[in-house]
Scaffold this motif. Structure first.
Motif, PDB file in Angstrom:
ATOM      1  N   LEU A 210       0.836  -1.195   0.000  1.00 36.41           N
ATOM      2  CA  LEU A 210       0.000   0.000   0.000  1.00 36.41           C
ATOM      3  C   LEU A 210       0.871   1.245   0.000  1.00 36.41           C
ATOM      4  CD1 LEU A 210      -2.577  -1.059   2.725  1.00 36.41           C
ATOM      5  CD2 LEU A 210      -3.056  -0.780   0.301  1.00 36.41           C
ATOM      6  N   ALA A 211       0.360   2.307  -0.602  1.00 37.76           N
ATOM      7  CA  ALA A 211       1.070   3.582  -0.640  1.00 37.76           C
ATOM      8  C   ALA A 211       0.142   4.690  -0.167  1.00 37.76           C
ATOM      9  CB  ALA A 211       1.571   3.874  -2.050  1.00 37.76           C
ATOM     10  N   GLU A 212       0.734   5.721   0.426  1.00 41.90           N
ATOM     11  CA  GLU A 212      -0.028   6.887   0.868  1.00 41.90           C
ATOM     12  C   GLU A 212      -0.814   7.470  -0.306  1.00 41.90           C
ATOM     13  OE1 GLU A 212      -1.423  10.012   3.320  1.00 41.90           O
ATOM     14  OE2 GLU A 212      -0.400   8.143   3.842  1.00 41.90           O
ATOM     15  N   GLY A 213      -2.105   7.728  -0.071  1.00 40.08           N
ATOM     16  CA  GLY A 213      -2.936   8.315  -1.112  1.00 40.08           C
ATOM     17  C   GLY A 213      -3.651   7.313  -1.991  1.00 40.08           C
ATOM     18  N   ASP A 214      -3.358   6.004  -1.793  1.00 39.63           N
ATOM     19  CA  ASP A 214      -4.100   4.994  -2.554  1.00 39.63           C
ATOM     20  C   ASP A 214      -5.585   5.072  -2.222  1.00 39.63           C
ATOM     21  OD1 ASP A 214      -1.880   4.005  -3.779  1.00 39.63           O
ATOM     22  OD2 ASP A 214      -1.714   2.179  -2.571  1.00 39.63           O
ATOM     23  N   ARG A 215      -6.388   4.529  -3.128  1.00 39.27           N
ATOM     24  CA  ARG A 215      -7.835   4.418  -2.880  1.00 39.27           C
ATOM     25  C   ARG A 215      -8.236   2.991  -3.177  1.00 39.27           C
ATOM     26  NH1 ARG A 215     -11.893   7.643  -1.602  1.00 39.27           N
ATOM     27  NH2 ARG A 215     -13.981   7.273  -2.414  1.00 39.27           N
TER      28      ARG A 215
ATOM     29  N   ARG B 289      -4.184   5.877   4.275  1.00 39.07           N
ATOM     30  CA  ARG B 289      -3.141   6.662   4.936  1.00 39.07           C
ATOM     31  C   ARG B 289      -2.105   5.690   5.478  1.00 39.07           C
ATOM     32  NH1 ARG B 289      -5.242   9.658   2.315  1.00 39.07           N
ATOM     33  NH2 ARG B 289      -6.440  11.527   2.802  1.00 39.07           N
ATOM     34  N   VAL B 290      -0.835   5.904   5.130  1.00 40.02           N
ATOM     35  CA  VAL B 290       0.251   4.995   5.511  1.00 40.02           C
ATOM     36  C   VAL B 290       1.177   5.701   6.495  1.00 40.02           C
ATOM     37  CG1 VAL B 290       2.256   3.712   4.674  1.00 40.02           C
ATOM     38  CG2 VAL B 290       0.145   3.744   3.329  1.00 40.02           C
ATOM     39  N   SER B 291       1.565   5.002   7.556  1.00 41.09           N
ATOM     40  CA  SER B 291       2.464   5.565   8.559  1.00 41.09           C
ATOM     41  C   SER B 291       3.511   4.546   8.976  1.00 41.09           C
ATOM     42  CB  SER B 291       1.677   6.019   9.795  1.00 41.09           C
ATOM     43  OG  SER B 291       2.547   6.391  10.844  1.00 41.09           O
ATOM     44  N   ALA B 292       4.770   4.986   9.039  1.00 43.28           N
ATOM     45  CA  ALA B 292       5.851   4.102   9.475  1.00 43.28           C
ATOM     46  C   ALA B 292       5.747   3.794  10.965  1.00 43.28           C
ATOM     47  CB  ALA B 292       7.204   4.752   9.165  1.00 43.28           C
ATOM     48  N   ARG B 293       5.051   4.636  11.715  1.00 39.93           N
ATOM     49  CA  ARG B 293       4.919   4.423  13.163  1.00 39.93           C
ATOM     50  C   ARG B 293       3.776   3.481  13.520  1.00 39.93           C
ATOM     51  NH1 ARG B 293       4.685  10.512  15.254  1.00 39.93           N
ATOM     52  NH2 ARG B 293       3.311  10.613  13.445  1.00 39.93           N
ATOM     53  N   ARG B 294       2.900   3.242  12.585  1.00 43.24           N
ATOM     54  CA  ARG B 294       1.737   2.396  12.878  1.00 43.24           C
ATOM     55  C   ARG B 294       2.116   0.926  12.828  1.00 43.24           C
ATOM     56  NH1 ARG B 294      -3.540   2.599  13.373  1.00 43.24           N
ATOM     57  NH2 ARG B 294      -3.549   4.875  13.163  1.00 43.24           N
ATOM     58  N   LYS B 295       1.563   0.129  13.754  1.00 42.23           N
ATOM     59  CA  LYS B 295       1.845  -1.305  13.821  1.00 42.23           C
ATOM     60  C   LYS B 295       0.706  -2.153  13.271  1.00 42.23           C
ATOM     61  CE  LYS B 295       5.714  -0.479  15.975  1.00 42.23           C
ATOM     62  NZ  LYS B 295       7.008  -0.626  15.264  1.00 42.23           N
TER      63      LYS B 295
ATOM     64  N   THR C 184     -11.608   5.900   5.926  1.00 37.28           N
ATOM     65  CA  THR C 184     -10.154   5.933   5.799  1.00 37.28           C
ATOM     66  C   THR C 184      -9.553   4.661   6.392  1.00 37.28           C
ATOM     67  OG1 THR C 184     -10.137   8.344   5.982  1.00 37.28           O
ATOM     68  CG2 THR C 184      -8.043   7.203   6.347  1.00 37.28           C
ATOM     69  N   LEU C 185      -8.643   4.039   5.644  1.00 35.73           N
ATOM     70  CA  LEU C 185      -7.878   2.891   6.139  1.00 35.73           C
ATOM     71  C   LEU C 185      -6.491   3.391   6.531  1.00 35.73           C
ATOM     72  CD1 LEU C 185      -7.381  -0.203   6.523  1.00 35.73           C
ATOM     73  CD2 LEU C 185      -6.531  -0.201   4.166  1.00 35.73           C
ATOM     74  N   HIS C 186      -6.111   3.180   7.775  1.00 32.84           N
ATOM     75  CA  HIS C 186      -4.785   3.541   8.268  1.00 32.84           C
ATOM     76  C   HIS C 186      -3.936   2.266   8.266  1.00 32.84           C
ATOM     77  CE1 HIS C 186      -6.424   7.417   9.643  1.00 32.84           C
ATOM     78  NE2 HIS C 186      -7.496   6.698   9.960  1.00 32.84           N
ATOM     79  N   ALA C 187      -2.797   2.329   7.577  1.00 28.89           N
ATOM     80  CA  ALA C 187      -2.003   1.111   7.355  1.00 28.89           C
ATOM     81  C   ALA C 187      -0.552   1.320   7.766  1.00 28.89           C
ATOM     82  CB  ALA C 187      -2.064   0.701   5.886  1.00 28.89           C
ATOM     83  N   PRO C 188       0.088   0.279   8.300  1.00 29.29           N
ATOM     84  CA  PRO C 188       1.528   0.351   8.553  1.00 29.29           C
ATOM     85  C   PRO C 188       2.290   0.391   7.229  1.00 29.29           C
ATOM     86  CG  PRO C 188       0.486  -1.476   9.744  1.00 29.29           C
ATOM     87  CD  PRO C 188      -0.505  -0.995   8.738  1.00 29.29           C
ATOM     88  N   GLN C 189       3.432   0.991   7.236  1.00 28.58           N
ATOM     89  CA  GLN C 189       4.238   1.076   6.029  1.00 28.58           C
ATOM     90  C   GLN C 189       4.708  -0.316   5.604  1.00 28.58           C
ATOM     91  OE1 GLN C 189       7.998   3.334   6.229  1.00 28.58           O
ATOM     92  NE2 GLN C 189       7.184   4.544   4.523  1.00 28.58           N
TER      93      GLN C 189
END
Length: 261
Positions: A14-19, A30-36, A49-54
């Motif tokens: 997944l990449a930031e801004g994907d739909r 929304r992708v975050s390196a801090r998310r587990k 919104t889906l929040h995903a780990p990097q």
């Protein structure tokens, strides 16, 4: 000749801004390196919104969304039922504006000075012709009137509610709070009773709902946050607070928030 053997394809991350489109649902990523872990939120406008780990694969995201689809559908339906329906207004003769639950008509007075303060006279809100023709000028004049009239009315309600709740009476102002009905700021350095701010759109609502917001913010003079102690204090002063909160949620989303056409 020895044929090369192809290995398994790399999973698509997944990449930031994907739909994503998953079983009839549309989700922003929304992708975050801090998310587990994966997480889902349904925004106030019912967008999901889906929040995903990097580095996580799209296939993992699809499985997560499908596992939580029932929750998303229920939450989206709830957001749709409560999303704002705030209608814009026109600065024309006869347009309806509300004050403390009652309706008043806009009257354009060509004889009024360009920057005259809006006045409520004989059931009409008087606006100058220049204010009616200039949206920024007209909106500013109307908001200023709501701030003046609202503060004058609320000032007379503050002391009785503060006494009923056994809290000190804070300073009061009425302003644009960006969509919030009210807020409370404790005193700096522990001196005084702090400051209560009320949003000007609040004063379109019936008096008993303005009273609810006043009582709600006064409860914060003694209790920060919205824990059990807060609701217990509010409930002692206003036993029907739950009904008023529900009514505020329903009526409030239909009030004018300053948009013009």
């Amino acid at each position: 000749m020895t044929a090369a053997i192809a290995g398994p394809a790399e999973p698509i991350a997944l990449a930031e801004g994907d739909r994503l489109a998953v079983d009839g649902l549309e989700l922003d990523v929304r992708v975050s390196a801090r998310r587990k872990r994966f997480a889902l939120t349904v925004e106030s406008d019912a967008a999901v919104t889906l929040h995903a780990p990097q580095g996580r694969a799209a296939a993992d995201a699809l499985a997560f969304v499908r596992a939580h689809r029932a929750w998303v559908v229920a939450k989206t339906a709830q957001r749709e039922r409560t999303r704002p329906l705030n209608p814009p207004k026109r600065l024309v003769e006869g347009e309806v504006f509300r004050y403390l639950g009652r309706t008043y008509r806009l009257a354009v007075d060509a004889e009024r000075p360009e920057n005259a303060a809006v006045r409520l006279v004989a059931g009409c809100l008087l606006l100058s012709r220049e204010q009616s023709e200039n949206p920024a000028l007209g909106r500013s004049a109307l908001v200023a009137w709501y701030c003046r009239a609202g503060r004058e009315w609320a000032a007379g309600r503050l002391q009785p509610w503060a006494a009923r709740m056994g809290v000190a009476e804070p300073a009061l102002d009425v302003s644009d709070l960006g969509g919030r009905w009210g807020s409370y700021r404790p005193p700096g350095g522990g001196a005084g009773a702090g400051r209560m701010s009320l949003g000007w759109p609040l004063f379109q609502l019936p008096m008993h709902l303005v009273d609810y917001v006043v009582a709600h913010e006064l409860a914060h003079v003694r209790v920060s946050g919205h824990g059990a102690d807060f609701w217990r204090l509010l409930g002692r002063a206003l036993p029907e607070y739950e009904e008023r909160r529900t009514e505020l949620d329903e009526l409030g989303r239909r009030m004018w928030m300053g948009d013009l056409v």
